[in-house]
Design an enzyme around this catalytic site. Structure first.
Site, PDB file in Angstrom:
ATOM      1  CE  LYS A 202      -3.286   2.705   0.276  1.00  0.00           C
ATOM      2  NZ  LYS A 202      -4.048   3.664  -0.670  1.00  0.00           N
ATOM      3  CB  CYS A 256      -3.778   8.550   0.653  1.00  0.00           C
ATOM      4  SG  CYS A 256      -4.548   7.889   0.979  1.00  0.00           S
TER       5      CYS A 256
HETATM    6  N1  LIG Z   1     -10.140   8.795   2.080  1.00  0.00           N
HETATM    7  C1  LIG Z   1      -9.342   7.927   0.774  1.00  0.00           C
HETATM    8  O1  LIG Z   1      -9.297   7.970  -0.350  1.00  0.00           O
HETATM    9  C2  LIG Z   1      -8.134   6.862   1.633  1.00  0.00           C
HETATM   10  C3  LIG Z   1      -7.533   6.051   0.302  1.00  0.00           C
HETATM   11  C4  LIG Z   1      -7.381   4.778   1.416  1.00  0.00           C
HETATM   12  C5  LIG Z   1      -6.786   4.125   2.396  1.00  0.00           C
HETATM   13  N2  LIG Z   1      -6.800   5.141   3.605  1.00  0.00           N
HETATM   14  C6  LIG Z   1      -6.643   5.176   4.991  1.00  0.00           C
HETATM   15  O2  LIG Z   1      -8.247   4.642   5.537  1.00  0.00           O
HETATM   16  C7  LIG Z   1      -7.459   5.773   6.397  1.00  0.00           C
HETATM   17  C8  LIG Z   1      -9.204   6.184   7.071  1.00  0.00           C
HETATM   18  O3  LIG Z   1      -9.244   7.540   6.121  1.00  0.00           O
HETATM   19  P1  LIG Z   1     -10.484   7.640   6.154  1.00  0.00           P
HETATM   20  O4  LIG Z   1     -10.734   9.254   4.662  1.00  0.00           O
HETATM   21  O5  LIG Z   1     -11.634   7.057   5.910  1.00  0.00           O
HETATM   22  O6  LIG Z   1      -9.929   9.038   7.066  1.00  0.00           O
HETATM   23  P2  LIG Z   1     -11.665   9.771   8.360  1.00  0.00           P
HETATM   24  O7  LIG Z   1     -10.604  10.902   8.874  1.00  0.00           O
HETATM   25  O8  LIG Z   1     -12.377  10.098   6.905  1.00  0.00           O
HETATM   26  O9  LIG Z   1     -12.180   8.836   8.435  1.00  0.00           O
HETATM   27  C9  LIG Z   1     -11.360   8.443   9.800  1.00  0.00           C
HETATM   28  C10 LIG Z   1     -12.890   8.495  11.403  1.00  0.00           C
HETATM   29  O10 LIG Z   1     -12.794   7.889  11.979  1.00  0.00           O
HETATM   30  C11 LIG Z   1     -13.022   8.802  13.595  1.00  0.00           C
HETATM   31  N3  LIG Z   1     -12.078   7.985  14.384  1.00  0.00           N
HETATM   32  C12 LIG Z   1     -10.859   8.469  14.483  1.00  0.00           C
HETATM   33  N4  LIG Z   1     -10.774   7.502  15.901  1.00  0.00           N
HETATM   34  C13 LIG Z   1     -11.298   6.999  15.729  1.00  0.00           C
HETATM   35  C14 LIG Z   1     -11.607   5.712  16.617  1.00  0.00           C
HETATM   36  N5  LIG Z   1     -10.680   5.591  18.415  1.00  0.00           N
HETATM   37  N6  LIG Z   1     -13.050   5.393  17.210  1.00  0.00           N
HETATM   38  C15 LIG Z   1     -13.842   5.267  16.385  1.00  0.00           C
HETATM   39  N7  LIG Z   1     -13.413   6.100  15.325  1.00  0.00           N
HETATM   40  C16 LIG Z   1     -12.912   7.093  15.200  1.00  0.00           C
HETATM   41  C17 LIG Z   1     -12.656   9.482  13.034  1.00  0.00           C
HETATM   42  O11 LIG Z   1     -14.392  10.701  13.609  1.00  0.00           O
HETATM   43  C18 LIG Z   1     -13.377   9.782  11.748  1.00  0.00           C
HETATM   44  O12 LIG Z   1     -15.030   9.727  11.481  1.00  0.00           O
HETATM   45  C19 LIG Z   1      -6.612   6.253   6.513  1.00  0.00           C
HETATM   46  O13 LIG Z   1      -5.583   5.582   7.303  1.00  0.00           O
HETATM   47  C20 LIG Z   1      -6.513   6.706   5.388  1.00  0.00           C
HETATM   48  O14 LIG Z   1      -4.545   6.587   5.287  1.00  0.00           O
HETATM   49  C21 LIG Z   1      -8.036   7.071   2.954  1.00  0.00           C
END
Ligand SMILES: NC(=O)c1ccc[n+]([C@@H]2O[C@H](COP(=O)([O-])OP(=O)(O)OC[C@H]3O[C@@H](n4cnc5c(N)ncnc54)[C@H](O)[C@@H]3O)[C@@H](O)[C@H]2O)c1
Length: 422
Positions: A202, A256
């Site tokens: 990744k 990312c």
């Molecule tokens: N957004 C993308 O396009 C994408 C693509 C691939 C990978 N990712 C990865 O996926 C992961 C999540 O990214 P995202 O874009 O969904 O982030 P985001 O910020 O949109 O969502 C994360 C959510 O987790 C919640 N949160 C934080 N701590 C928490 C806890 N202890 N318990 C419960 N909820 C909690 C936050 O309130 C938030 O709603 C990251 O590691 C990111 O790098 C994201």
């Protein structure tokens, strides 16, 4: 299965909705109460095509709901943020709390999946040690795997279904069990491996893109010095069957690509030399564009008004995380000779959402196309010209046609095109 998803953001919520629409019962938990309230009313607070319809349907059918705490389940999927700290080292505090919060609900035989993009070793060592401290033997009592996301914001639902994925288990059995779970909705290939290989996979996907964008940015800067058009160089070079030059721009943003390569650099700083240089090249682009803006407006006496079109980290999304345009705006506002006005209907950045482009261009000395949102494609350049004090634009994305812009009497400048030597 009953699945409990921890973190209902851009990744967690669509994943929860997919499982809930594929025969599973899903309960989501998020620390943000607004997310929980919205979901239970069948609504979403992020912009993603078709997501709200899917969530609404699943909530109505009773297969998806949110709760203010996790619940016992067959599988737990952790989708919490993994940002970087100011010193560019990974911040695993969300992963830590995301794992700790499920401990009271965890039973032997459960599946635990980490989806968050994570540094090598996070699943096996970091998560593994939290599970061990809680009295579980991850290899024997649970099925533990890392299953990263490759989705593109704006096309998340389609890509969740169609993309291939890699599942890295802490042992072969875990990888197989988790692969079977994702087969509920994934139509692409699902490859299995060990957890650390999947984590590195990744990270390298995004690092590959970051390094290539840095190469394109370096090309753009070279071409400006040489009086050449980088976009033409790229277009023609890419006719070569084995060449795929990327596009330059005002920087790299998002949660990312601008973040993940640092996980490798901070793990192996002595060895990850190209990755480190690429990150710094891309992080330097807002400053490069700032200098360009300074240069293009150097003939203006007094305050220079710059109208910035777009502030998100990429086109047609409402996500400003790590956006290089915010850095650019900060540089401009810190320098008292500039006054900036931002237009972006996707996000509310200091009034950007409701601002009319032509009103914003009123009296401006430069219009900067910072993000190639669709809404900026067919603008009325005649109206822009009439509104502006100095009729000139800087296109940082090769989004506009120079001849159309110039026909309306505007001076057209393009990032990476050394045509105008000022
Ligand atoms: N957004 C993308 O396009 C994408 C693509 C691939 C990978 N990712 C990865 O996926 C992961 C999540 O990214 P995202 O874009 O969904 O982030 P985001 O910020 O949109 O969502 C994360 C959510 O987790 C919640 N949160 C934080 N701590 C928490 C806890 N202890 N318990 C419960 N909820 C909690 C936050 O309130 C938030 O709603 C990251 O590691 C990111 O790098 C994201």
């Amino acid at each position: 299965m009953k699945i409990c998803v921890i973190g209902l953001g851009y990744i967690g919520l669509p994943t929860a909705a997919m499982f809930a629409s594929s025969g599973h019962t899903v309960v989501g938990f998020d620390v943000n109460k607004k997310v929980i309230e919205a979901l239970n009313q069948g609504k979403v607070i992020i912009e993603e095509p078709y997501l709200e319809e899917m969530v609404e349907k699943a909530v109505k059918q009773g297969t998806l709901r949110a709760s203010d705490k996790p619940e016992e389940a067959d599988a737990f999927i952790i989708c919490v943020p993994t940002p970087i700290l100011p010193d560019k080292s990974p911040d695993l505090s969300y992963v830590e709390s995301g794992v700790k919060v499920i401990i009271p609900y965890l039973k032997k035989g459960n599946i635990v999946i980490l989806e968050s993009t994570s540094p090598p070793g996070t699943t096996r060592d970091f998560m593994g040690s939290i599970l061990r401290e809680a009295g579980f033997n991850p290899e024997e009592d649970l099925y533990v795997a890392y299953c990263p996301e490759r989705v593109l914001p704006g096309k998340i639902l389609k890509e969740l279904r169609e993309n291939s994925r890699v599942v890295g288990g802490i042992n072969e059995k875990s990888a197989e069990v988790v692969k079977n779970l994702y087969k509920s909705f994934v139509e692409g290939e699902i490859y299995t491996s060990d957890a650390t290989t999947a984590e590195m996979c990744k990270l390298m996907e995004n690092t590959y893109r970051d390094v290539n964008i840095a190469l394109a940015n370096e090309l753009a800067m070279l071409c400006e010095k040489m009086g050449v058009n980088a976009w033409d160089v790229i277009r023609f070079a890419n006719k070569h069957p084995r060449v795929n030059l990327h596009m330059p721009g005002p920087g790299v943003g998002g949660h990312c690509i601008a973040v993940d390569p640092w996980f490798i650099v901070s793990n192996q700083p002595e060895t990850a030399k190209i990755i480190n240089l690429a990150r710094n090249t891309n992080d330097g682009m807002p400053h490069y564009v700032f200098e360009k803006i300074k240069n293009l407006t150097s003939d203006v006496d007094g305050v220079r008004k710059v109208c910035i079109l777009g502030v998100t980290y990429k086109p047609d999304v409402d996500d400003m995380r790590e956006s290089p345009i915010i850095e650019l705006i900060h540089l401009l506002t810190e320098d008292k000779i500039f006054e900036t006005v931002v237009v972006d209907s996707h996000v509310d950045y200091e009034g950007s959402k409701d601002r009319n482009l032509y009103d914003a261009a009123e009296g401006a000395h430069l219009v900067v196309l910072a993000v190639n949102h669709n809404e900026f494609k067919n603008v009325d350049f005649g109206r822009i010209k009439n509104a502006m004090k100095c009729p000139r634009v800087l296109d940082t994305r090769n989004f506009w046609d120079a001849s159309i812009v110039e026909k309306e009497g505007l001076e057209y400048h393009l990032l990476g095109w050394g045509r105008h030597k000022r």
